[in-house]
Motif scaffolding. Structure first.
Motif, short mmCIF file in Angstrom:
data_model
loop_
_atom_site.label_atom_id
_atom_site.label_comp_id
_atom_site.label_asym_id
_atom_site.label_seq_id
_atom_site.Cartn_x
_atom_site.Cartn_y
_atom_site.Cartn_z
N ALA A 191 0.82 -1.21 0.00
CA ALA A 191 0.00 0.00 0.00
C ALA A 191 0.85 1.25 0.00
N ALA A 192 1.97 1.21 0.73
CA ALA A 192 2.85 2.38 0.78
C ALA A 192 3.47 2.68 -0.58
N ILE A 194 2.00 1.83 -3.70
CA ILE A 194 1.07 2.11 -4.80
C ILE A 194 -0.07 3.06 -4.43
N LEU A 195 -0.24 3.37 -3.12
CA LEU A 195 -1.37 4.20 -2.70
C LEU A 195 -0.90 5.54 -2.14
N PRO A 196 -1.76 6.52 -2.10
CA PRO A 196 -1.44 7.79 -1.45
C PRO A 196 -1.17 7.57 0.05
N ALA A 199 -4.23 6.65 2.35
CA ALA A 199 -4.72 5.29 2.14
C ALA A 199 -3.75 4.25 2.67
N ALA A 200 -2.45 4.54 2.54
CA ALA A 200 -1.44 3.62 3.06
C ALA A 200 -1.53 3.53 4.58
N ALA A 203 -4.37 1.30 5.46
CA ALA A 203 -4.00 -0.11 5.27
C ALA A 203 -3.15 -0.61 6.44
#
Length: 242
Positions: A191-192, A194-196, A199-200, A203
């Motif tokens: 998540a860290a 591929i996501l902002p 959002a990370a 997760a």
């Protein structure tokens, strides 16, 4: 074994919805015990004369399979059990010791209690030990080894509960735990990447806070603090030091 107020005797308790005979067999027979207890790789009964306490040998590999012999920590102990107490409870007590120089645990004692209740058995343990390695060993025990032993005991008790209640074998339970632990570690990392950031963080919070699967052993499901006036069974006094 008392060493003042610096450390506490380890205590773990859980409710297992099974019959006393099944629970006794899976905790007292060495081949069954070593399947669910994370603290031991091998448990073997030693020959004994009639009327004497049961002697046993235990071993723990410091690394997975094919560990060199000198990295397998072993020790011996004596145990005794009572299955016909007036109040319906059962008790097992033991004393143990390890001469292995890599074993922080030098000698100790403990007990298991089996208390029948509506719908199952309260299964609990209390134990303590004396560490080696002098002052370094006492510090390592207080801040690292003792908390780890408490966690391993509670995790193992929940693994046993899943076996007795849900038919989840100890081997399957370990596989569930490894898979779930890996996912909790990998999902936040992915998540860290591929996501902002917001959002990370969500997760990461989910990985930490979500409860474990009902098929995954978890130490958090067990009671880790002894109730007031918890006593050591008198059976322990009948055993000589290991």
């Amino acid at each position: 074994m008392s060493r003042g107020n610096a450390v506490r005797r380890l205590y773990v308790e859980t409710l297992i919805r099974t019959d006393p005979e099944t629970l006794w067999a899976r905790t007292q027979e060495p081949g069954e015990h070593q399947r669910w207890d994370l603290r031991f790789t091998e448990i073997t009964y030693l020959p004994k004369a009639d009327g004497e306490p049961q002697r046993f040998r235990y071993a723990t590999r410091l690394f997975p399979s094919r560990t060199p012999r000198f990295l397998t920590v072993a020790g011996t102990g004596t145990s005794a059990g009572e299955t016909r107490r007036a109040d319906g409870t059962r008790v097992s007590a033991l004393r143990f010791a390890s001469p292995h120089p890599l074993s922080l645990l030098k000698e100790g004692s403990g007990y298991w209690r089996y208390v029948p209740v509506d719908g199952g058995v309260r299964f609990l343990t209390g134990y303590d030990y004396r560490p080696r390695w002098g002052r370094f060993g006492r510090v390592a025990d207080r801040w690292v080894f003792r908390p780890l032993m408490g966690w391993a005991t509670a995790w193992s008790f929940d693994r046993l509960r899943l076996w007795c209640e849900a038919g989840v074998s100890p081997e399957r339970a370990r596989a569930h735990w490894l898979a779930e632990t890996a996912s909790r570690l990998l999902v936040p990392v992915a998540a860290a990447v591929i996501l902002p950031p917001a959002a990370a963080l969500l997760a990461l919070a989910a990985a930490v806070l979500l409860p474990p699967s009902r098929l995954t052993p978890a130490a958090r499901r067990c009671l880790r603090t002894a109730p007031p006036r918890t006593s050591v069974p008198a059976l322990l006094d009948t055993l000589e030091p290991a």
